[in-house]
Each structure stands twice: as structure tokens, then as C-alpha cells.
Design a protein around this motif. Structure first.
Motif, PDB file in Angstrom:
ATOM      1  N   VAL B 108       0.860  -1.185   0.000  1.00  0.00           N
ATOM      2  CA  VAL B 108       0.000   0.000   0.000  1.00  0.00           C
ATOM      3  C   VAL B 108       0.899   1.239   0.000  1.00  0.00           C
ATOM      4  O   VAL B 108       1.819   1.341   0.821  1.00  0.00           O
ATOM      5  N   LEU B 109       0.669   2.165  -0.915  1.00  0.00           N
ATOM      6  CA  LEU B 109       1.470   3.394  -0.993  1.00  0.00           C
ATOM      7  C   LEU B 109       0.613   4.583  -0.590  1.00  0.00           C
ATOM      8  O   LEU B 109      -0.368   4.906  -1.250  1.00  0.00           O
ATOM      9  N   ASP B 110       1.021   5.208   0.515  1.00  0.00           N
ATOM     10  CA  ASP B 110       0.281   6.342   1.053  1.00  0.00           C
ATOM     11  C   ASP B 110       0.956   7.632   0.601  1.00  0.00           C
ATOM     12  O   ASP B 110       1.863   8.125   1.260  1.00  0.00           O
ATOM     13  N   ASP B 111       0.587   8.108  -0.603  1.00  0.00           N
ATOM     14  CA  ASP B 111       1.027   9.423  -1.052  1.00  0.00           C
ATOM     15  C   ASP B 111       2.491   9.481  -1.511  1.00  0.00           C
ATOM     16  O   ASP B 111       3.239  10.376  -1.122  1.00  0.00           O
ATOM     17  N   LEU B 134      -1.754  -1.086  -3.901  1.00  0.00           N
ATOM     18  CA  LEU B 134      -2.882  -0.164  -3.707  1.00  0.00           C
ATOM     19  C   LEU B 134      -2.318   1.217  -3.384  1.00  0.00           C
ATOM     20  O   LEU B 134      -1.538   1.363  -2.443  1.00  0.00           O
ATOM     21  N   CYS B 135      -2.698   2.229  -4.181  1.00  0.00           N
ATOM     22  CA  CYS B 135      -2.167   3.592  -4.001  1.00  0.00           C
ATOM     23  C   CYS B 135      -3.266   4.540  -3.551  1.00  0.00           C
ATOM     24  O   CYS B 135      -4.391   4.479  -4.056  1.00  0.00           O
ATOM     25  N   SER B 136      -2.908   5.478  -2.667  1.00  0.00           N
ATOM     26  CA  SER B 136      -3.820   6.571  -2.332  1.00  0.00           C
ATOM     27  C   SER B 136      -4.046   7.400  -3.591  1.00  0.00           C
ATOM     28  O   SER B 136      -3.189   7.434  -4.483  1.00  0.00           O
ATOM     29  N   ALA B 137      -5.185   8.085  -3.645  1.00  0.00           N
ATOM     30  CA  ALA B 137      -5.507   8.912  -4.817  1.00  0.00           C
ATOM     31  C   ALA B 137      -4.441   9.998  -5.022  1.00  0.00           C
ATOM     32  O   ALA B 137      -4.215  10.452  -6.144  1.00  0.00           O
ATOM     33  N   SER B 138      -3.745  10.385  -3.942  1.00  0.00           N
ATOM     34  CA  SER B 138      -2.722  11.434  -4.022  1.00  0.00           C
ATOM     35  C   SER B 138      -1.383  10.918  -4.548  1.00  0.00           C
ATOM     36  O   SER B 138      -0.469  11.704  -4.798  1.00  0.00           O
ATOM     37  N   THR B 139      -1.248   9.612  -4.676  1.00  0.00           N
ATOM     38  CA  THR B 139       0.005   9.040  -5.201  1.00  0.00           C
ATOM     39  C   THR B 139       0.122   9.384  -6.680  1.00  0.00           C
ATOM     40  O   THR B 139      -0.880   9.446  -7.391  1.00  0.00           O
ATOM     41  N   VAL B 140       1.358   9.625  -7.121  1.00  0.00           N
ATOM     42  CA  VAL B 140       1.590  10.025  -8.513  1.00  0.00           C
ATOM     43  C   VAL B 140       0.984   8.977  -9.458  1.00  0.00           C
ATOM     44  O   VAL B 140       0.949   7.786  -9.155  1.00  0.00           O
ATOM     45  N   GLU B 141       0.516   9.482 -10.587  1.00  0.00           N
ATOM     46  CA  GLU B 141      -0.163   8.671 -11.602  1.00  0.00           C
ATOM     47  C   GLU B 141       0.801   7.648 -12.231  1.00  0.00           C
ATOM     48  O   GLU B 141       1.868   8.004 -12.711  1.00  0.00           O
ATOM     49  N   VAL B 142       0.394   6.395 -12.241  1.00  0.00           N
ATOM     50  CA  VAL B 142       1.294   5.326 -12.699  1.00  0.00           C
ATOM     51  C   VAL B 142       1.615   5.399 -14.193  1.00  0.00           C
ATOM     52  O   VAL B 142       2.681   4.942 -14.618  1.00  0.00           O
ATOM     53  N   THR B 143       0.750   6.008 -14.998  1.00  0.00           N
ATOM     54  CA  THR B 143       1.031   6.072 -16.438  1.00  0.00           C
ATOM     55  C   THR B 143       1.875   7.287 -16.834  1.00  0.00           C
ATOM     56  O   THR B 143       2.103   7.514 -18.011  1.00  0.00           O
ATOM     57  N   SER B 144       2.353   8.034 -15.850  1.00  0.00           N
ATOM     58  CA  SER B 144       3.255   9.153 -16.152  1.00  0.00           C
ATOM     59  C   SER B 144       4.548   8.584 -16.759  1.00  0.00           C
ATOM     60  O   SER B 144       5.054   7.543 -16.319  1.00  0.00           O
ATOM     61  N   PRO B 145       5.082   9.242 -17.796  1.00  0.00           N
ATOM     62  CA  PRO B 145       6.255   8.701 -18.504  1.00  0.00           C
ATOM     63  C   PRO B 145       7.425   8.345 -17.587  1.00  0.00           C
ATOM     64  O   PRO B 145       8.060   7.310 -17.772  1.00  0.00           O
ATOM     65  N   LYS B 146       7.696   9.177 -16.591  1.00  0.00           N
ATOM     66  CA  LYS B 146       8.837   8.906 -15.700  1.00  0.00           C
ATOM     67  C   LYS B 146       8.596   7.656 -14.843  1.00  0.00           C
ATOM     68  O   LYS B 146       9.523   6.954 -14.474  1.00  0.00           O
ATOM     69  N   ILE B 200       2.561  -1.050   4.338  1.00  0.00           N
ATOM     70  CA  ILE B 200       2.318   0.344   3.932  1.00  0.00           C
ATOM     71  C   ILE B 200       3.623   1.142   3.925  1.00  0.00           C
ATOM     72  O   ILE B 200       4.380   1.106   4.896  1.00  0.00           O
ATOM     73  N   ILE B 201       3.850   1.859   2.832  1.00  0.00           N
ATOM     74  CA  ILE B 201       4.991   2.791   2.715  1.00  0.00           C
ATOM     75  C   ILE B 201       4.405   4.201   2.599  1.00  0.00           C
ATOM     76  O   ILE B 201       3.462   4.421   1.840  1.00  0.00           O
ATOM     77  N   GLY B 202       4.984   5.121   3.350  1.00  0.00           N
ATOM     78  CA  GLY B 202       4.426   6.472   3.381  1.00  0.00           C
ATOM     79  C   GLY B 202       5.107   7.467   2.454  1.00  0.00           C
ATOM     80  O   GLY B 202       6.039   7.129   1.719  1.00  0.00           O
ATOM     81  N   ASN B 203       4.643   8.679   2.541  1.00  0.00           N
ATOM     82  CA  ASN B 203       5.129   9.800   1.722  1.00  0.00           C
ATOM     83  C   ASN B 203       6.614  10.099   1.981  1.00  0.00           C
ATOM     84  O   ASN B 203       7.106   9.929   3.096  1.00  0.00           O
ATOM     85  N   GLU B 204       7.302  10.590   0.940  1.00  0.00           N
ATOM     86  CA  GLU B 204       8.737  10.874   0.978  1.00  0.00           C
ATOM     87  C   GLU B 204       9.130  11.814   2.116  1.00  0.00           C
ATOM     88  O   GLU B 204      10.191  11.657   2.711  1.00  0.00           O
ATOM     89  N   THR B 205       8.313  12.805   2.409  1.00  0.00           N
ATOM     90  CA  THR B 205       8.668  13.787   3.433  1.00  0.00           C
ATOM     91  C   THR B 205       7.984  13.487   4.758  1.00  0.00           C
ATOM     92  O   THR B 205       8.598  13.547   5.818  1.00  0.00           O
ATOM     93  N   ASN B 206       6.712  13.136   4.699  1.00  0.00           N
ATOM     94  CA  ASN B 206       5.911  13.037   5.921  1.00  0.00           C
ATOM     95  C   ASN B 206       5.657  11.623   6.413  1.00  0.00           C
ATOM     96  O   ASN B 206       5.038  11.442   7.461  1.00  0.00           O
ATOM     97  N   GLY B 207       6.100  10.627   5.671  1.00  0.00           N
ATOM     98  CA  GLY B 207       5.845   9.247   6.076  1.00  0.00           C
ATOM     99  C   GLY B 207       4.370   8.901   5.944  1.00  0.00           C
ATOM    100  O   GLY B 207       3.638   9.507   5.142  1.00  0.00           O
ATOM    101  N   ILE B 208       3.929   7.935   6.730  1.00  0.00           N
ATOM    102  CA  ILE B 208       2.531   7.488   6.688  1.00  0.00           C
ATOM    103  C   ILE B 208       1.658   8.535   7.388  1.00  0.00           C
ATOM    104  O   ILE B 208       1.987   8.998   8.470  1.00  0.00           O
ATOM    105  N   SER B 209       0.566   8.920   6.751  1.00  0.00           N
ATOM    106  CA  SER B 209      -0.301   9.971   7.299  1.00  0.00           C
ATOM    107  C   SER B 209      -1.018   9.472   8.563  1.00  0.00           C
ATOM    108  O   SER B 209      -1.251   8.274   8.711  1.00  0.00           O
ATOM    109  N   PRO B 210      -1.367  10.385   9.471  1.00  0.00           N
ATOM    110  CA  PRO B 210      -2.005   9.982  10.745  1.00  0.00           C
ATOM    111  C   PRO B 210      -3.251   9.129  10.529  1.00  0.00           C
ATOM    112  O   PRO B 210      -3.465   8.140  11.245  1.00  0.00           O
TER     113      PRO B 210
END
Lengths: 250, 250
Positions: B108-111, B134-146, B200-210
Motif C-alpha cells: 500500500v502506498l500512502d502518497d 494499492l495507491c492513495s488517490a494522491s500518489t503520482v499517476e502510474v502512467t506518467s512517462p517517468k 504500507i509505505i508512506g510519503n517521501e517527506t511526511n511518512g505514513i499519514s495519521p
């Protein structure tokens, strides 16, 4: 005080590898990196920052030589698409193989080309206490802006040496175990690493070069878990380095 | 046959997220990714390639619909600074939480915001046989070229679902262990992971959200090795995910 055109040009020169090497200077951008820098022994030539940044970080700045710039000026000298409010001009530290402490863990990078990978590997090395990294001459330059950014400040704590890998490995042969990650070898989880080991990570596409592979004493491998016929052909170099350092030092 | 201006514009539209979402199409560039794509069940609408590429890869192409382009035309539709000789236009697969197999490992990817991180995490997941993410809606779009580029073909094998994480975690609460990586918790090397766990893996800066952290049943931690007073504040998200998946599945 507006920055002269000449001064802006001088700083912008450091966006290029050629001038970073010639002038033995590099740029460090952003609060996190600059605050790690100011806490380190590295020689900061000059800090350029907005007035607002200086006000907010007066405790950090101490006796550093600071030039106040406008946001527009910062944008002109920045290397980032999202320019920061502080940039430092730093003297490039120079280390040689004689600076390697043979009692401490040593990570060796054989031709890491991607700046993001090098930066991430240095950040991971810092996390796991691997504080000296020997790079082949073909490895991407550590003072490149993308490397510095990806280290998240770890460039201030990890000693990076560029030298001929074969020559160094031959000079210590017989004294230290030399481990390398390969597509086959002992399961990395089964290795009893010692702090005095040397660990080699190879190039993103080609892995460890034949010339270096012949100097490896212990081949290690991060096995894939196969549920299906096909799977990823390899791991990203900085992920493989992370798993290896976790097994070694974690 | 020269490509019409209209056609070039149609394809270049897919460089933008807005149009990828509207048209439910995305681009895949380069031989490695396209060959993984052609071996997968994904629906390839069209392949654009140079004549030389088609000659060299005729066995690969099979009955795919191929348009031959000049190098100059390829350069115009490419998303890369080093344009490749083949680009595929692919129908975006759509998965929902009902497609998650509860007997299989779930990441699960949280952001996760950085495209390189998402791509690298999917590549690592593929390596370790974690084939649903499973990705949060805020996670970057998987079909982005990068993202696609960083997966090195793994986007064809790993099912990526975007949905509300809290809702999903609540729906399975009590049935599966939910592990999350934090700055403190049990040493990740001491955990006996089961295949049926959720990680679950959290956001790069904030980690897993509360909001998500309160749904974690087991907090795990990748300890730093401290030789010195200061060290890296954290690991890169894709390195942390790599170490966690190694402990889990490796």
C-alpha cells in the motif's frame, strides 16, 4: 544590494561540471542541505539567501559570509525547477585512497552513472554508517546538483574518493573480504558480513565490470521471488545497494 | 509515410496527465518496455517505430499494428531527452479494490509523489513477487512517462489500484496484519512476515499519514547504524520499500 551580472555569471558557471572541476567549487541548495553543510567541516565560501530566509535562520548562519538576494536573483542562480531561498558556494573536498580507513566499512561503486542513484546510495550509506565510498573514475561526479540534492545532506558526512578501483583492490588483496552483488551467488541474507568488509555495487545496466568482478572474493545475490514465469530482470542499483547495506550494517 | 501533423499532436497530447486520463491511453517508450508490453495482456493500440527497429525486432512485433516513422518524427513524439526508436500507445488498464486478491501480498502506498520512486517501487515489487499495489488517490499517476520508464517493464506485471486507503483498510480490518514503516517500531529484521500481510509505505517527506497510521497493526522500523552523532534523517522511500520487501518476501 543587487547582485552584479558578473557575479551571477560566476555562480551560474558552477551549474557546469567543467567549471566545478576547474574552480574546485560546487553549489548546495535548500535549507536542509545548507544546514547540514554548516554543521560539517566543509569549507563554505559564501551563502546567498533571501532576506526572509536569513531572518528565519539567523541562528544557523553564525559567522558565515552571507549575501542577501531578491527572489528573482535567487531564481536566476538556482539549478532547480523549484528554486530555494538559500544557495551555498562550497569548496570541493578532495580525498585520496590514502584517506580510506581500513578498519572501517568501505562501499565501492563501479560505474554508477545516474546522479539520483549516487545521491540515494550516499544517503543510505550515511544511514547505515558506511562513511567512506570509493568510486570508479567513470562514476557520476558527486558535486553534480542532482547528486547533492538526492543525498539530502549526506554529502557532508560521507567521504567520497574517486580512484582506480583495480589498483586499490589489488593493494589490499588478502587483507579484506571483497563482496560484490551479482545476478547469482550466495543469498545475501545468509552472509555474515563484517564491518571490515568491502562491498561493491556495479553499473545500472551492466553490473560489476569483468575487471573488477575478478577481484571479488565473495559473490552475493539478492534473489527474486518467482510466482510467475517472468519478473523484473534486475533491481534498481540504489535499491540493491540499500538491501546489501541493510544486510551488512543493519 | 510521413505522419500527419494531427496524428503527431494526438500522440503528443499523451505527454499530459489531463489527456492520458481523458483518453485512457498512455505511452510506452523503448525496446525493453515495449517487449515486456507485447508479452503482457495489456491492450496495445498502436506501435510507432523506425524502419530499422522493426527490421531488428520483427519476431517481437507479431500482429501488432505498426506505423513506420522517421527518426525525426520519433524525436517529435518522444517524451525522453534521448528518444527511443519505438513508442507504443497503450490502453490504460483499470483495476478496483475488488480486484485485490486477499490471499496474496499487498503493498500500500500512502502518497508517494516522486515518479522515480513509484516506478522503482513497482520494479522492486515485481522482483519480490508483490504483484498488487494499492495507491492513495494522491500518489503520482502510474502512467506518467517517468514512472513507466523507472519500472523497467514492471508496469506490465504489477496490478496498480488507486482508491481510498482508509476505506479499504477498514473493510479488511481484523483479517490481515497491517504493517507500516515508521521512524520507530519493531526492528524490521525481527518481523516474521506472512505472505498475507499488508505493507504500507508512506510519503517521501511526511511518512505514513495519521489517518492511515491509526489503522496499522504492526509498526516496523529500519534502524540506522550510528557511529557518529548525526546521520541521514531518513531513507529514500524506494530504498525503504526495497528493504521492507526484502525482509518480507526475500
Amino acid at each position: 544590494m543587487a547582485l552584479s551580472k558578473n557575479k551571477i555569471q560566476e555562480i551560474r558557471k558552477l551549474h557546469q561540471k567543467k567549471f566545478r572541476e576547474e574552480l574546485k567549487l560546487f553549489l548546495v541548495e535548500g535549507t536542509k542541505s545548507v544546514s547540514d553543510l554548516l554543521a560539517s567541516g566543509l569549507h563554505v565560501r559564501e551563502i546567498l539567501a533571501t532576506e526572509s530566509w536569513v531572518t528565519r535562520h539567523s541562528a544557523l548562519c553564525g559567522k558565515a559570509d552571507i549575501t542577501i538576494l531578491s527572489r528573482a536573483e535567487m531564481d536566476r542562480i538556482s539549478m532547480l525547477t523549484a528554486p530555494q531561498e538559500v544557495i551555498a558556494v562550497v569548496a570541493t573536498p578532495h580525498f585520496e585512497v590514502t584517506d580510506i580507513n581500513p578498519a572501517q566499512p568501505l562501499l565501492v561503486l563501479d560505474d554508477i552513472r545516474d546522479p539520483g542513484n549516487l545521491g540515494t546510495i550516499l544517503r543510505t550509506a550515511d544511514w547505515f554508517g558506511v562513511l567512506q565510498v570509493l568510486c570508479s573514475a567513470s562514476t557520476v561526479e558527486v558535486t553534480s546538483p542532482k547528486v547533492i540534492q538526492a543525498t539530502m545532506g549526506s554529502f557532508t558526512r560521507v567521504k567520497v574518493i574517486y580512484s582506480d578501483l583495480s589498483q586499490y583492490l589489488d593493494s589490499i588483496a588478502g587483507n579484506r573480504r571483497i563482496l560484490g552483488t551479482f545476478m547469482s551467488g550466495s543469498h545475501i541474507g545468509d552472509i555474515r558480513f563484517c564491518a571490515g568488509d568491502i562491498l561493491i555495487i556495479g553499473n545500472e545496466t551492466n553490473g560489476i565490470s569483468p575487471e573488477i568482478a575478478m577481484r571479488v572474493t565473495d559473490r552475493v545475490h539478492i534473489p527474486a521471488t518467482c510466482h510467475t514465469v517472468s519478473h523484473a530482470e534486475s533491481l534498481n542499483a540504489s535499491v540493491a545497494a540499500g538491501i546489501a547495506m541493510f544486510c551488512w550494517m543493519g
